[in-house]
Design a protein around this motif. Structure first.
Motif, PDB file in Angstrom:
ATOM      1  N   GLU A  66      -8.597  88.197  56.772  1.00 34.15           N
ATOM      2  CA  GLU A  66      -9.000  88.631  58.224  1.00 34.15           C
ATOM      3  C   GLU A  66      -9.274  90.182  58.020  1.00 34.15           C
ATOM      4  OE1 GLU A  66      -6.148  87.342  57.749  1.00 34.15           O
ATOM      5  OE2 GLU A  66      -6.384  85.604  58.546  1.00 34.15           O
ATOM      6  N   ARG A  67      -8.749  90.956  57.147  1.00 35.00           N
ATOM      7  CA  ARG A  67      -9.003  92.373  57.011  1.00 35.00           C
ATOM      8  C   ARG A  67      -9.686  92.784  55.817  1.00 35.00           C
ATOM      9  NH1 ARG A  67      -5.815  95.763  60.160  1.00 35.00           N
ATOM     10  NH2 ARG A  67      -5.405  94.391  62.231  1.00 35.00           N
ATOM     11  N   VAL A  68     -10.056  91.807  54.774  1.00 33.07           N
ATOM     12  CA  VAL A  68     -10.823  92.057  53.797  1.00 33.07           C
ATOM     13  C   VAL A  68     -12.311  91.245  53.883  1.00 33.07           C
ATOM     14  CG1 VAL A  68      -9.000  92.986  52.137  1.00 33.07           C
ATOM     15  CG2 VAL A  68      -9.743  90.505  52.267  1.00 33.07           C
ATOM     16  N   LYS A  69     -12.521  90.773  55.050  1.00 36.34           N
ATOM     17  CA  LYS A  69     -13.851  89.820  55.037  1.00 36.34           C
ATOM     18  C   LYS A  69     -15.026  90.650  54.778  1.00 36.34           C
ATOM     19  CE  LYS A  69     -13.246  88.918  59.748  1.00 36.34           C
ATOM     20  NZ  LYS A  69     -13.017  87.918  60.777  1.00 36.34           N
ATOM     21  N   ASP A  70     -15.186  91.835  55.245  1.00 37.05           N
ATOM     22  CA  ASP A  70     -16.240  92.954  55.179  1.00 37.05           C
ATOM     23  C   ASP A  70     -16.490  93.175  53.768  1.00 37.05           C
ATOM     24  OD1 ASP A  70     -16.471  92.865  57.891  1.00 37.05           O
ATOM     25  OD2 ASP A  70     -15.520  94.768  57.978  1.00 37.05           O
ATOM     26  N   ILE A  71     -15.515  93.009  52.987  1.00 39.90           N
ATOM     27  CA  ILE A  71     -15.611  93.165  51.211  1.00 39.90           C
ATOM     28  C   ILE A  71     -16.030  92.014  50.525  1.00 39.90           C
ATOM     29  CG2 ILE A  71     -14.440  94.077  49.209  1.00 39.90           C
ATOM     30  CD1 ILE A  71     -12.498  95.457  51.136  1.00 39.90           C
ATOM     31  N   PHE A  72     -15.223  90.885  50.995  1.00 41.52           N
ATOM     32  CA  PHE A  72     -15.384  89.657  50.481  1.00 41.52           C
ATOM     33  C   PHE A  72     -15.835  88.466  51.158  1.00 41.52           C
ATOM     34  CE2 PHE A  72     -11.581  92.030  48.611  1.00 41.52           C
ATOM     35  CZ  PHE A  72     -11.900  91.999  47.073  1.00 41.52           C
ATOM     36  N   THR A  73     -16.596  87.569  50.819  1.00 38.85           N
ATOM     37  CA  THR A  73     -17.077  86.410  51.543  1.00 38.85           C
ATOM     38  C   THR A  73     -16.104  85.258  50.978  1.00 38.85           C
ATOM     39  OG1 THR A  73     -18.513  85.624  49.816  1.00 38.85           O
ATOM     40  CG2 THR A  73     -19.456  87.154  51.553  1.00 38.85           C
ATOM     41  N   GLU A  74     -15.958  84.146  51.849  1.00 41.26           N
ATOM     42  CA  GLU A  74     -15.282  83.203  51.395  1.00 41.26           C
ATOM     43  C   GLU A  74     -15.589  82.643  49.915  1.00 41.26           C
ATOM     44  OE1 GLU A  74     -13.866  80.050  54.007  1.00 41.26           O
ATOM     45  OE2 GLU A  74     -14.289  81.387  55.718  1.00 41.26           O
ATOM     46  N   GLU A  75     -16.846  82.628  49.678  1.00 36.87           N
ATOM     47  CA  GLU A  75     -17.255  82.256  48.293  1.00 36.87           C
ATOM     48  C   GLU A  75     -16.885  83.469  47.012  1.00 36.87           C
ATOM     49  OE1 GLU A  75     -19.266  82.154  50.804  1.00 36.87           O
ATOM     50  OE2 GLU A  75     -19.057  80.129  51.191  1.00 36.87           O
ATOM     51  N   SER A  76     -16.803  84.703  47.498  1.00 37.54           N
ATOM     52  CA  SER A  76     -16.553  85.766  46.429  1.00 37.54           C
ATOM     53  C   SER A  76     -15.118  85.955  46.443  1.00 37.54           C
ATOM     54  CB  SER A  76     -17.485  86.599  46.723  1.00 37.54           C
ATOM     55  OG  SER A  76     -17.104  87.584  47.679  1.00 37.54           O
ATOM     56  N   GLY A  77     -14.272  85.901  47.248  1.00 35.69           N
ATOM     57  CA  GLY A  77     -12.779  86.584  47.344  1.00 35.69           C
ATOM     58  C   GLY A  77     -11.716  85.479  46.736  1.00 35.69           C
ATOM     59  N   LEU A  78     -11.124  85.917  45.833  1.00 43.18           N
ATOM     60  CA  LEU A  78     -10.273  85.166  45.155  1.00 43.18           C
ATOM     61  C   LEU A  78      -8.785  85.638  45.551  1.00 43.18           C
ATOM     62  CD1 LEU A  78     -11.898  84.568  41.785  1.00 43.18           C
ATOM     63  CD2 LEU A  78     -12.019  83.206  43.745  1.00 43.18           C
ATOM     64  N   LYS A  79      -7.874  84.992  45.934  1.00 49.50           N
ATOM     65  CA  LYS A  79      -6.832  85.494  46.547  1.00 49.50           C
ATOM     66  C   LYS A  79      -5.709  85.686  45.327  1.00 49.50           C
ATOM     67  CE  LYS A  79      -3.425  86.193  49.525  1.00 49.50           C
ATOM     68  NZ  LYS A  79      -3.196  87.596  50.206  1.00 49.50           N
ATOM     69  N   MET A  80      -5.132  86.676  45.165  1.00 48.57           N
ATOM     70  CA  MET A  80      -4.298  86.918  44.205  1.00 48.57           C
ATOM     71  C   MET A  80      -2.752  86.865  44.634  1.00 48.57           C
ATOM     72  SD  MET A  80      -5.916  89.604  41.602  1.00 48.57           S
ATOM     73  CE  MET A  80      -6.226  90.836  42.987  1.00 48.57           C
ATOM     74  N   PHE A  81      -1.887  86.540  43.532  1.00 45.66           N
ATOM     75  CA  PHE A  81      -0.501  86.513  44.290  1.00 45.66           C
ATOM     76  C   PHE A  81       0.425  86.640  42.758  1.00 45.66           C
ATOM     77  CE2 PHE A  81       3.106  86.314  46.967  1.00 45.66           C
ATOM     78  CZ  PHE A  81       4.231  85.600  46.095  1.00 45.66           C
ATOM     79  N   TYR A  82       1.443  87.397  42.877  1.00 45.89           N
ATOM     80  CA  TYR A  82       2.393  87.426  41.580  1.00 45.89           C
ATOM     81  C   TYR A  82       3.909  87.865  42.200  1.00 45.89           C
ATOM     82  CZ  TYR A  82       4.653  89.322  37.293  1.00 45.89           C
ATOM     83  OH  TYR A  82       5.338  89.568  36.274  1.00 45.89           O
ATOM     84  N   SER A  83       4.677  87.476  41.503  1.00 46.26           N
ATOM     85  CA  SER A  83       5.990  87.900  41.824  1.00 46.26           C
ATOM     86  C   SER A  83       7.043  87.774  40.526  1.00 46.26           C
ATOM     87  CB  SER A  83       6.603  87.186  43.196  1.00 46.26           C
ATOM     88  OG  SER A  83       7.992  87.515  43.165  1.00 46.26           O
ATOM     89  N   GLY A  84       7.455  88.666  40.048  1.00 41.15           N
ATOM     90  CA  GLY A  84       8.384  88.659  38.860  1.00 41.15           C
ATOM     91  C   GLY A  84       8.616  89.979  38.448  1.00 41.15           C
ATOM     92  N   SER A  85       9.852  90.219  37.527  1.00 40.05           N
ATOM     93  CA  SER A  85      10.367  91.437  36.985  1.00 40.05           C
ATOM     94  C   SER A  85      10.225  92.421  37.922  1.00 40.05           C
ATOM     95  CB  SER A  85       9.158  91.696  35.858  1.00 40.05           C
ATOM     96  OG  SER A  85       9.017  90.774  34.943  1.00 40.05           O
ATOM     97  N   GLY A  86      10.768  92.296  39.134  1.00 39.64           N
ATOM     98  CA  GLY A  86      11.032  93.514  40.058  1.00 39.64           C
ATOM     99  C   GLY A  86       9.486  94.044  40.718  1.00 39.64           C
ATOM    100  N   ILE A  87       8.441  93.124  40.487  1.00 41.29           N
ATOM    101  CA  ILE A  87       7.253  93.775  40.862  1.00 41.29           C
ATOM    102  C   ILE A  87       6.443  92.337  41.736  1.00 41.29           C
ATOM    103  CG2 ILE A  87       4.872  94.245  40.298  1.00 41.29           C
ATOM    104  CD1 ILE A  87       6.102  95.183  37.644  1.00 41.29           C
ATOM    105  N   SER A  88       5.950  92.658  42.929  1.00 38.94           N
ATOM    106  CA  SER A  88       5.065  91.747  43.643  1.00 38.94           C
ATOM    107  C   SER A  88       3.727  92.113  43.795  1.00 38.94           C
ATOM    108  CB  SER A  88       5.939  91.212  44.767  1.00 38.94           C
ATOM    109  OG  SER A  88       5.805  92.009  45.720  1.00 38.94           O
ATOM    110  N   ILE A  89       2.674  91.187  43.679  1.00 35.43           N
ATOM    111  CA  ILE A  89       1.499  91.582  43.971  1.00 35.43           C
ATOM    112  C   ILE A  89       0.589  90.716  44.789  1.00 35.43           C
ATOM    113  CG2 ILE A  89      -0.834  92.041  42.708  1.00 35.43           C
ATOM    114  CD1 ILE A  89       0.742  92.802  39.876  1.00 35.43           C
ATOM    115  N   ASN A  90       0.012  91.405  45.818  1.00 36.23           N
ATOM    116  CA  ASN A  90      -1.162  90.270  46.401  1.00 36.23           C
ATOM    117  C   ASN A  90      -2.389  90.893  46.599  1.00 36.23           C
ATOM    118  OD1 ASN A  90      -1.202  90.739  49.611  1.00 36.23           O
ATOM    119  ND2 ASN A  90       0.793  91.433  48.821  1.00 36.23           N
ATOM    120  N   GLY A  91      -3.393  90.512  47.086  1.00 30.45           N
ATOM    121  CA  GLY A  91      -4.525  90.916  47.259  1.00 30.45           C
ATOM    122  C   GLY A  91      -5.912  89.961  46.951  1.00 30.45           C
ATOM    123  N   PHE A  92      -6.902  90.569  46.815  1.00 32.92           N
ATOM    124  CA  PHE A  92      -8.068  89.754  46.399  1.00 32.92           C
ATOM    125  C   PHE A  92      -8.966  90.301  45.257  1.00 32.92           C
ATOM    126  CE2 PHE A  92      -7.160  88.444  50.756  1.00 32.92           C
ATOM    127  CZ  PHE A  92      -7.697  87.221  50.837  1.00 32.92           C
TER     128      PHE A  92
END
Length: 190
Positions: A52-78
């Motif tokens: 909802e907040r990054v749709k000006d940057i990415f379209t549904e076709e171009s934005g790939l959701k990222m997620f990681y959790s491990g080793s005391g680090i968590s990452i999310n984004g596009f």
């Protein structure tokens, strides 16, 4: 500076907070007119990067959701689909514990993750929100806290590179089998 230049700087600064705080309703006015009206995203949390907040940057076709959790680090984004590459570095956002930062090592790690998929020298938009224990990072490197020093930078950079690489491998192998783009927005935990 000109009025338009100053406004552009203000907007660039605020746009970072629009992305990382989906739990806040933002209204930006210029000359008495509403320029941005971003209602809060229901059931969202600070630091949670949502479409909802990054749709000006990415379209549904171009934005790939990222997620990681491990080793005391968590990452999310596009991350952008590699076919969305451009020659300039624009719309690259990095957040650490909900604070916008600049870090050349993280940017390099993102591009290492893209290494097999991008033509040499090309860039892509991305948004990364990284959470790490505060005692593993020194935020007092820069007066505005825009630069940081990690206790173990290799671990952070490796996590970023693997997150990007895994996201691209999953999305591209899925797209080869099926043309639906819904999979790219499902959180993958590995």
């Amino acid at each position: 500076k000109s009025e338009q230049t100053e406004y552009r700087k203000i907007y660039e600064l605020l746009s970072r907070y629009f992305i990382i705080y989906p739990n806040i309703h933002f209204i930006l006015e210029k000359d008495g007119k509403v320029v941005q009206d971003l209602p809060l995203v229901p059931e969202s949390k600070a630091g949670e990067v949502g479409f909802e907040r990054v749709k000006d940057i990415f379209t549904e076709e171009s934005g790939l959701k990222m997620f990681y959790s491990g080793s005391g680090i968590s990452i999310n984004g596009f991350a952008s689909h590699p076919s969305s590459h451009i020659s300039k570095s624009t719309k690259q956002y990095i957040f650490l514990n909900n604070r916008p930062i600049t870090d050349h090592g993280i940017v390099r790690a993102v591009y290492e993750g893209y290494a097999r998929y991008l033509p040499f020298g090309e860039k892509v938009p991305f948004v990364l929100s990284i959470d790490i224990r505060p005692d593993l990072v020194d935020v007092n490197v820069h007066p505005r806290k825009e630069e940081v020093r990690f206790e173990n930078a290799f671990r952070v950079y490796s996590a970023v590179e693997e997150t990007v690489r895994h996201t691209l491998e999953q999305a591209l192998s899925y797209h080869n089998e099926n043309t639906s783009h819904e999979q790219s927005f499902n959180e993958e935990k590995y």
